[in-house]
Motif scaffolding. Sequence first.
Motif, PDB file in Angstrom:
ATOM      1  N   ALA A  80       0.838  -1.210   0.000  1.00 34.82           N
ATOM      2  CA  ALA A  80       0.000   0.000   0.000  1.00 34.82           C
ATOM      3  C   ALA A  80       0.868   1.252   0.000  1.00 34.82           C
ATOM      4  O   ALA A  80       2.019   1.244   0.449  1.00 34.82           O
ATOM      5  N   ARG A  81       0.281   2.345  -0.507  1.00 32.63           N
ATOM      6  CA  ARG A  81       0.975   3.628  -0.461  1.00 32.63           C
ATOM      7  C   ARG A  81       0.058   4.684   0.123  1.00 32.63           C
ATOM      8  O   ARG A  81      -1.163   4.611  -0.012  1.00 32.63           O
ATOM      9  N   ILE A  82       0.665   5.657   0.765  1.00 26.78           N
ATOM     10  CA  ILE A  82      -0.070   6.774   1.352  1.00 26.78           C
ATOM     11  C   ILE A  82       0.569   8.067   0.885  1.00 26.78           C
ATOM     12  O   ILE A  82       1.785   8.269   1.035  1.00 26.78           O
ATOM     13  N   GLU A  83      -0.260   8.938   0.301  1.00 25.97           N
ATOM     14  CA  GLU A  83       0.174  10.271  -0.104  1.00 25.97           C
ATOM     15  C   GLU A  83      -0.772  11.288   0.507  1.00 25.97           C
ATOM     16  O   GLU A  83      -1.975  11.037   0.601  1.00 25.97           O
ATOM     17  N   ALA A  84      -0.228  12.415   0.918  1.00 25.59           N
ATOM     18  CA  ALA A  84      -1.063  13.449   1.528  1.00 25.59           C
ATOM     19  C   ALA A  84      -0.528  14.826   1.154  1.00 25.59           C
ATOM     20  O   ALA A  84       0.591  15.180   1.523  1.00 25.59           O
ATOM     21  N   THR A  85      -1.315  15.574   0.397  1.00 24.84           N
ATOM     22  CA  THR A  85      -0.945  16.959   0.117  1.00 24.84           C
ATOM     23  C   THR A  85      -1.263  17.796   1.352  1.00 24.84           C
ATOM     24  O   THR A  85      -2.169  17.442   2.121  1.00 24.84           O
ATOM     25  N   PRO A  86      -0.523  18.861   1.617  1.00 21.98           N
ATOM     26  CA  PRO A  86       0.511  19.490   0.801  1.00 21.98           C
ATOM     27  C   PRO A  86       1.925  19.009   1.109  1.00 21.98           C
ATOM     28  O   PRO A  86       2.878  19.768   0.945  1.00 21.98           O
TER      29      PRO A  86
ATOM     30  N   ALA B  99     -12.394  21.199   9.507  1.00 21.71           N
ATOM     31  CA  ALA B  99     -12.222  20.494   8.242  1.00 21.71           C
ATOM     32  C   ALA B  99     -10.748  20.329   7.911  1.00 21.71           C
ATOM     33  O   ALA B  99      -9.969  21.282   7.997  1.00 21.71           O
ATOM     34  N   TYR B 100     -10.379  19.126   7.523  1.00 25.19           N
ATOM     35  CA  TYR B 100      -9.010  18.838   7.094  1.00 25.19           C
ATOM     36  C   TYR B 100      -8.930  18.726   5.573  1.00 25.19           C
ATOM     37  O   TYR B 100      -8.123  19.374   4.923  1.00 25.19           O
ATOM     38  N   GLY B 101      -9.770  17.895   4.985  1.00 19.55           N
ATOM     39  CA  GLY B 101      -9.714  17.668   3.550  1.00 19.55           C
ATOM     40  C   GLY B 101     -10.451  16.394   3.177  1.00 19.55           C
ATOM     41  O   GLY B 101     -11.287  15.893   3.923  1.00 19.55           O
ATOM     42  N   ILE B 102     -10.129  15.862   2.012  1.00 24.41           N
ATOM     43  CA  ILE B 102     -10.788  14.681   1.467  1.00 24.41           C
ATOM     44  C   ILE B 102      -9.783  13.543   1.350  1.00 24.41           C
ATOM     45  O   ILE B 102      -8.661  13.733   0.867  1.00 24.41           O
ATOM     46  N   LEU B 103     -10.192  12.358   1.795  1.00 25.67           N
ATOM     47  CA  LEU B 103      -9.352  11.167   1.716  1.00 25.67           C
ATOM     48  C   LEU B 103     -10.004  10.186   0.753  1.00 25.67           C
ATOM     49  O   LEU B 103     -11.178   9.830   0.917  1.00 25.67           O
ATOM     50  N   VAL B 104      -9.252   9.748  -0.254  1.00 21.70           N
ATOM     51  CA  VAL B 104      -9.772   8.853  -1.284  1.00 21.70           C
ATOM     52  C   VAL B 104      -9.078   7.498  -1.158  1.00 21.70           C
ATOM     53  O   VAL B 104      -7.851   7.421  -1.092  1.00 21.70           O
ATOM     54  N   LEU B 105      -9.881   6.429  -1.129  1.00 21.77           N
ATOM     55  CA  LEU B 105      -9.352   5.074  -0.992  1.00 21.77           C
ATOM     56  C   LEU B 105      -9.362   4.357  -2.331  1.00 21.77           C
ATOM     57  O   LEU B 105     -10.265   4.552  -3.149  1.00 21.77           O
ATOM     58  N   ASP B 106      -8.374   3.502  -2.526  1.00 22.35           N
ATOM     59  CA  ASP B 106      -8.319   2.642  -3.702  1.00 22.35           C
ATOM     60  C   ASP B 106      -8.339   1.202  -3.184  1.00 22.35           C
ATOM     61  O   ASP B 106      -7.299   0.583  -2.982  1.00 22.35           O
ATOM     62  N   PRO B 107      -9.542   0.654  -2.949  1.00 23.98           N
ATOM     63  CA  PRO B 107      -9.623  -0.708  -2.407  1.00 23.98           C
ATOM     64  C   PRO B 107      -9.440  -1.759  -3.486  1.00 23.98           C
ATOM     65  O   PRO B 107      -9.796  -1.542  -4.650  1.00 23.98           O
ATOM     66  N   THR B 108      -8.878  -2.887  -3.118  1.00 21.51           N
ATOM     67  CA  THR B 108      -8.703  -4.020  -4.018  1.00 21.51           C
ATOM     68  C   THR B 108      -9.185  -5.263  -3.278  1.00 21.51           C
ATOM     69  O   THR B 108      -9.434  -5.227  -2.072  1.00 21.51           O
ATOM     70  N   PRO B 109      -9.316  -6.385  -3.971  1.00 20.44           N
ATOM     71  CA  PRO B 109      -9.756  -7.604  -3.288  1.00 20.44           C
ATOM     72  C   PRO B 109      -8.826  -8.065  -2.166  1.00 20.44           C
ATOM     73  O   PRO B 109      -9.225  -8.870  -1.328  1.00 20.44           O
ATOM     74  N   THR B 110      -7.594  -7.580  -2.138  1.00 20.32           N
ATOM     75  CA  THR B 110      -6.650  -8.004  -1.093  1.00 20.32           C
ATOM     76  C   THR B 110      -6.327  -6.886  -0.107  1.00 20.32           C
ATOM     77  O   THR B 110      -5.370  -6.993   0.644  1.00 20.32           O
ATOM     78  N   GLY B 111      -7.103  -5.822  -0.107  1.00 23.19           N
ATOM     79  CA  GLY B 111      -6.871  -4.736   0.844  1.00 23.19           C
ATOM     80  C   GLY B 111      -6.816  -3.388   0.161  1.00 23.19           C
ATOM     81  O   GLY B 111      -6.868  -3.285  -1.069  1.00 23.19           O
ATOM     82  N   ILE B 112      -6.686  -2.353   0.969  1.00 16.15           N
ATOM     83  CA  ILE B 112      -6.591  -1.001   0.430  1.00 16.15           C
ATOM     84  C   ILE B 112      -5.210  -0.818  -0.188  1.00 16.15           C
ATOM     85  O   ILE B 112      -4.192  -0.982   0.476  1.00 16.15           O
ATOM     86  N   GLY B 113      -5.185  -0.485  -1.469  1.00 18.68           N
ATOM     87  CA  GLY B 113      -3.909  -0.339  -2.167  1.00 18.68           C
ATOM     88  C   GLY B 113      -3.326   1.050  -2.078  1.00 18.68           C
ATOM     89  O   GLY B 113      -2.117   1.236  -2.195  1.00 18.68           O
ATOM     90  N   ARG B 114      -4.196   2.038  -1.868  1.00 16.48           N
ATOM     91  CA  ARG B 114      -3.716   3.415  -1.854  1.00 16.48           C
ATOM     92  C   ARG B 114      -4.675   4.276  -1.041  1.00 16.48           C
ATOM     93  O   ARG B 114      -5.892   4.118  -1.127  1.00 16.48           O
ATOM     94  N   ILE B 115      -4.107   5.177  -0.256  1.00 15.61           N
ATOM     95  CA  ILE B 115      -4.866   6.240   0.394  1.00 15.61           C
ATOM     96  C   ILE B 115      -4.266   7.553  -0.074  1.00 15.61           C
ATOM     97  O   ILE B 115      -3.076   7.802   0.119  1.00 15.61           O
TER      98      ILE B 115
END
Length: 308
Positions: free
Chosen positions: A221-227, A274-290
Amino acid sequence: MNDFAAETERYRRELLAHCYRMLGSVDDAEDAVQETYLRAWRAYDAFEGRSSVRNWLYRIATNACRSALTHHSRRFLPSGLAGPADDPMAPTVSAAETRWVQPIPDSMLDPAAIVAGREGLRIALIAALQALPGRQRAVFILRDVLGWSAADVAQVMDTSTAAVKSMLQRARARLAEEPPDLDRPSARDGSIGLDGVLAHYIAAVEHADGAALERLLRVDARIEATPWRTWFSGRATCVPYLTHQVLGSPGDWRLLPTRANGQPAAAGYYRGSAYGILVLDPTPTGIGRITAFGDAALVQRFGFPATL
């Protein structure tokens, strides 16, 4: 004016999606759509029907986006600036002056288009497209994302089919150099359940439960957070980063479910603000990206209040 509205208004949402793919920003896309309809209204009396109204509007919208691109620098995600960090305990590094890719609310898009073109809306692809020159970007979107014929694309781009094929070849080659992370199959609503994944994620964050997050994340999995330009790849660094630098104490975070880019998402609040928006990329084996977009204004753009 009534004829103009009847002929053109039905295409507004799909034009917004097209402009969003071109510009990587919901704010810029809305401006481009406004400009498109203004230009179209002014030229409507001279429209001779040599193409469909839809193609005519796409031509105007594409030109509006290309014009906007000449006035703005490229948009990025943190992974487009540097490689992943290897120390989850080190302070994160800000890149506040960077123009970031933005998410787009599903509520602003045509539901049928989301179902049919979900892969073409994913954050990773939107970010990758920003590396292409404007004309190549438009051709790639129209041909490979929307599936238009070369002849229709040539009409929109005011060029030949041979030129369209050449630009598409160059665009594909450029994207192949740094391919977007799109090969992971997205979870379908009927398999592991996107709503279920989001509910478990929200519960883990609100309870500051690092162990629960570890169970949800893929090994890679990977995690990215702007800024922040700092980002992490691999559960071994993502989980310590979340546990020691993000989660805080139970109750610090409140997440409200939403949808963005055809994916499950949440509007995030930290201690009521308010902080912001978090988008998930779920896959059959777990969350691949936040992908977290730390921009409080986006929370209101998604229809949520500034404070809780």
